[in-house]
Design a protein around this motif. Structure first.
Motif, PDB file in Angstrom:
ATOM      1  N   VAL A   1       0.938  -1.221   0.239  1.00 21.27           N
ATOM      2  CA  VAL A   1      -0.041  -0.010   0.059  1.00 21.27           C
ATOM      3  C   VAL A   1       0.792   1.271   0.022  1.00 21.27           C
ATOM      4  N   LEU A   2       1.879   1.206   0.768  1.00 23.89           N
ATOM      5  CA  LEU A   2       2.612   2.721   0.905  1.00 23.89           C
ATOM      6  C   LEU A   2       3.627   2.719  -0.245  1.00 23.89           C
ATOM      7  N   GLU A   3       4.002   1.638  -1.082  1.00 19.17           N
ATOM      8  CA  GLU A   3       4.611   1.772  -2.303  1.00 19.17           C
ATOM      9  C   GLU A   3       3.616   2.201  -3.398  1.00 19.17           C
ATOM     10  N   SER A   4       2.110   1.774  -3.196  1.00 17.36           N
ATOM     11  CA  SER A   4       1.371   2.488  -4.178  1.00 17.36           C
ATOM     12  C   SER A   4       1.003   3.837  -4.117  1.00 17.36           C
ATOM     13  N   LEU A   5       1.243   4.283  -3.012  1.00 15.12           N
ATOM     14  CA  LEU A   5       1.103   5.782  -2.440  1.00 15.12           C
ATOM     15  C   LEU A   5       2.583   6.684  -2.823  1.00 15.12           C
ATOM     16  N   GLY A   6       3.459   6.135  -3.433  1.00 13.82           N
ATOM     17  CA  GLY A   6       4.430   6.768  -3.877  1.00 13.82           C
ATOM     18  C   GLY A   6       5.666   6.740  -2.783  1.00 13.82           C
ATOM     19  N   PHE A   7       5.346   6.115  -1.587  1.00 17.02           N
ATOM     20  CA  PHE A   7       6.741   5.739  -0.969  1.00 17.02           C
ATOM     21  C   PHE A   7       7.844   4.889  -1.537  1.00 17.02           C
ATOM     22  N   THR A   8       9.008   5.014  -1.056  1.00 19.11           N
ATOM     23  CA  THR A   8      10.277   4.144  -1.591  1.00 19.11           C
ATOM     24  C   THR A   8      10.862   3.476  -0.204  1.00 19.11           C
ATOM     25  N   ARG A   9      10.843   2.259  -0.580  1.00 14.06           N
ATOM     26  CA  ARG A   9      11.285   1.376   0.542  1.00 14.06           C
ATOM     27  C   ARG A   9      12.911   1.731   0.812  1.00 14.06           C
ATOM     28  N   ILE A  10      13.161   1.891   2.228  1.00 12.98           N
ATOM     29  CA  ILE A  10      14.849   2.156   2.050  1.00 12.98           C
ATOM     30  C   ILE A  10      15.393   1.000   2.788  1.00 12.98           C
ATOM     31  N   SER A  11      14.933   0.540   3.922  1.00 10.22           N
ATOM     32  CA  SER A  11      15.636  -0.761   4.569  1.00 10.22           C
ATOM     33  C   SER A  11      14.794  -1.370   5.964  1.00 10.22           C
ATOM     34  N   ASP A  12      15.072  -2.408   6.374  1.00 15.22           N
ATOM     35  CA  ASP A  12      14.785  -3.046   7.200  1.00 15.22           C
ATOM     36  C   ASP A  12      15.634  -2.888   8.378  1.00 15.22           C
ATOM     37  N   LEU A  13      15.230  -2.649   9.502  1.00 12.40           N
ATOM     38  CA  LEU A  13      16.158  -2.321  10.626  1.00 12.40           C
ATOM     39  C   LEU A  13      15.799  -2.965  11.868  1.00 12.40           C
ATOM     40  N   GLU A  14      16.662  -3.200  12.871  1.00 11.06           N
ATOM     41  CA  GLU A  14      16.511  -3.767  14.212  1.00 11.06           C
ATOM     42  C   GLU A  14      16.827  -2.553  15.121  1.00 11.06           C
ATOM     43  N   LEU A  15      16.244  -2.068  16.181  1.00 11.36           N
ATOM     44  CA  LEU A  15      16.483  -1.480  17.191  1.00 11.36           C
ATOM     45  C   LEU A  15      16.576  -2.421  18.567  1.00 11.36           C
ATOM     46  N   SER A  16      17.787  -2.716  18.880  1.00  7.56           N
ATOM     47  CA  SER A  16      17.599  -3.457  20.371  1.00  7.56           C
ATOM     48  C   SER A  16      17.880  -2.919  21.440  1.00  7.56           C
ATOM     49  N   GLU A  17      16.947  -2.695  22.425  1.00  9.74           N
ATOM     50  CA  GLU A  17      17.042  -2.132  23.567  1.00  9.74           C
ATOM     51  C   GLU A  17      16.613  -3.009  24.801  1.00  9.74           C
ATOM     52  N   SER A  18      15.607  -2.825  25.444  1.00 15.26           N
ATOM     53  CA  SER A  18      14.899  -3.609  26.543  1.00 15.26           C
ATOM     54  C   SER A  18      14.474  -4.717  26.029  1.00 15.26           C
ATOM     55  N   SER A  19      13.750  -4.427  24.703  1.00  9.37           N
ATOM     56  CA  SER A  19      13.253  -5.411  23.753  1.00  9.37           C
ATOM     57  C   SER A  19      13.768  -5.016  22.514  1.00  9.37           C
ATOM     58  N   LEU A  20      13.454  -6.116  21.602  1.00 11.21           N
ATOM     59  CA  LEU A  20      13.924  -5.845  20.174  1.00 11.21           C
ATOM     60  C   LEU A  20      12.608  -5.173  19.448  1.00 11.21           C
ATOM     61  N   SER A  21      12.963  -4.175  18.755  1.00 13.83           N
ATOM     62  CA  SER A  21      11.973  -3.699  17.871  1.00 13.83           C
ATOM     63  C   SER A  21      12.433  -3.690  16.323  1.00 13.83           C
ATOM     64  N   VAL A  22      11.664  -3.973  15.589  1.00 15.78           N
ATOM     65  CA  VAL A  22      12.193  -3.966  14.013  1.00 15.78           C
ATOM     66  C   VAL A  22      11.140  -2.925  13.072  1.00 15.78           C
ATOM     67  N   VAL A  23      11.612  -2.261  12.233  1.00 10.11           N
ATOM     68  CA  VAL A  23      11.061  -1.518  11.629  1.00 10.11           C
ATOM     69  C   VAL A  23      11.415  -1.622  10.034  1.00 10.11           C
ATOM     70  N   ARG A  24      10.350  -1.372   9.164  1.00 15.70           N
ATOM     71  CA  ARG A  24      10.516  -1.167   7.584  1.00 15.70           C
ATOM     72  C   ARG A  24      10.549   0.182   7.469  1.00 15.70           C
ATOM     73  N   LEU A  25      11.544   0.889   7.029  1.00 17.32           N
ATOM     74  CA  LEU A  25      11.321   2.384   6.576  1.00 17.32           C
ATOM     75  C   LEU A  25      11.372   2.435   5.227  1.00 17.32           C
ATOM     76  N   PHE A  26      10.483   3.774   5.283  1.00 16.10           N
ATOM     77  CA  PHE A  26      10.321   4.231   3.713  1.00 16.10           C
ATOM     78  C   PHE A  26      10.298   5.816   3.737  1.00 16.10           C
ATOM     79  N   CYS A  27      10.598   6.251   2.589  1.00 10.80           N
ATOM     80  CA  CYS A  27      10.657   7.806   2.529  1.00 10.80           C
ATOM     81  C   CYS A  27       9.665   8.212   1.226  1.00 10.80           C
TER      82      CYS A  27
END
Length: 219
Positions: free
Chosen positions: A45-71
């Motif tokens: 859906v985001l790509e259909s709205l004109g977003f470009t996928r940048i990267s998949d990322l992990e953020l490790s702190e008290s618990s692991l979070s994952v994010v798929r980043l677009f611009c």
């Protein structure tokens, strides 16, 4: 004794909030307990709205979070699809950075947390939760509100949508949160945490910071 209590508890709180964020590139498909079906839905859906996928990322702190980043090259904003592995909640956030350290983030399905509200909110960090809306509506609402705050406060959009700008902004938010926690009275924060439970769902779903006050003054 009260001052001693405040200082000790603040030190304990701050010690659990890392000063340096560390994002690590990853492949979501290789991780366990990831809702890949929902991630793929948002991606399409985001790509259909004109977003470009940048990267998949992990953020490790008290618990692991994952994010798929677009611009978005046209609207100059970021989109994040986020999950904590093992938890069912996957949500999308669309964010923009403005002059004078203002930021605007619209989210479609994120929990309002009393402790975050009481101790980590930022006066120039606007967060609006629009529960269950489509990514199209989320983007439309974000752009409409962004234009309003830019007009009301005479702000300009920061056009840099590189991954480096995303990292820098994320780190600045973390630094501001740690500073806010250190300056915050623990007693007042605990009272605000308790009062948060009595707020309406509409009140819990947005934090406008100093925006309303400054807009009224300029008006």
């Amino acid at each position: 004794m009260i001052l001693f209590f405040e200082v000790i508890v603040k030190i304990l709180f701050i010690s659990n909030i890392s000063s340096k964020l560390k994002f690590v590139p990853t492949q979501l498909e290789a991780l366990s307990q990831i809702d890949t079906k929902t991630f793929n839905y948002y991606t399409n859906v985001l790509e259909s709205l004109g977003f470009t996928r940048i990267s998949d990322l992990e953020l490790s702190e008290s618990s692991l979070s994952v994010v798929r980043l677009f611009c978005h090259p046209k609207h100059l904003c970021f989109a994040e699809v986020m999950q904590t592995p093992g938890r069912s909640l996957v949500f999308c956030a669309i964010g923009s950075a403005l002059e004078q350290e203002w930021s605007v983030s619209f989210r479609d399905n994120s929990f309002s947390h009393a402790i975050v509200y009481a101790f980590l909110r930022r006066p120039k960090g606007i967060i609006v939760i629009k529960q269950g809306v489509t990514p199209e509506e989320l983007l439309r609402s974000h752009l409409k509100f962004r234009q309003k705050i830019m007009r009301d406060l005479n702000l300009q959009l920061l056009p840099d949508i590189s991954i480096e700008a995303y990292f820098d902004k994320s780190q600045k938010i973390r630094t501001d949160q740690r500073k806010a926690l250190w300056r915050k009275s623990l007693i007042i924060g605990l009272i605000e945490t308790w009062l948060f439970n009595f707020k309406s769902e509409a009140q819990k779903s947005q934090w406008l910071g100093d925006y309303t006050r400054l807009a009224a003054r300029k008006g």
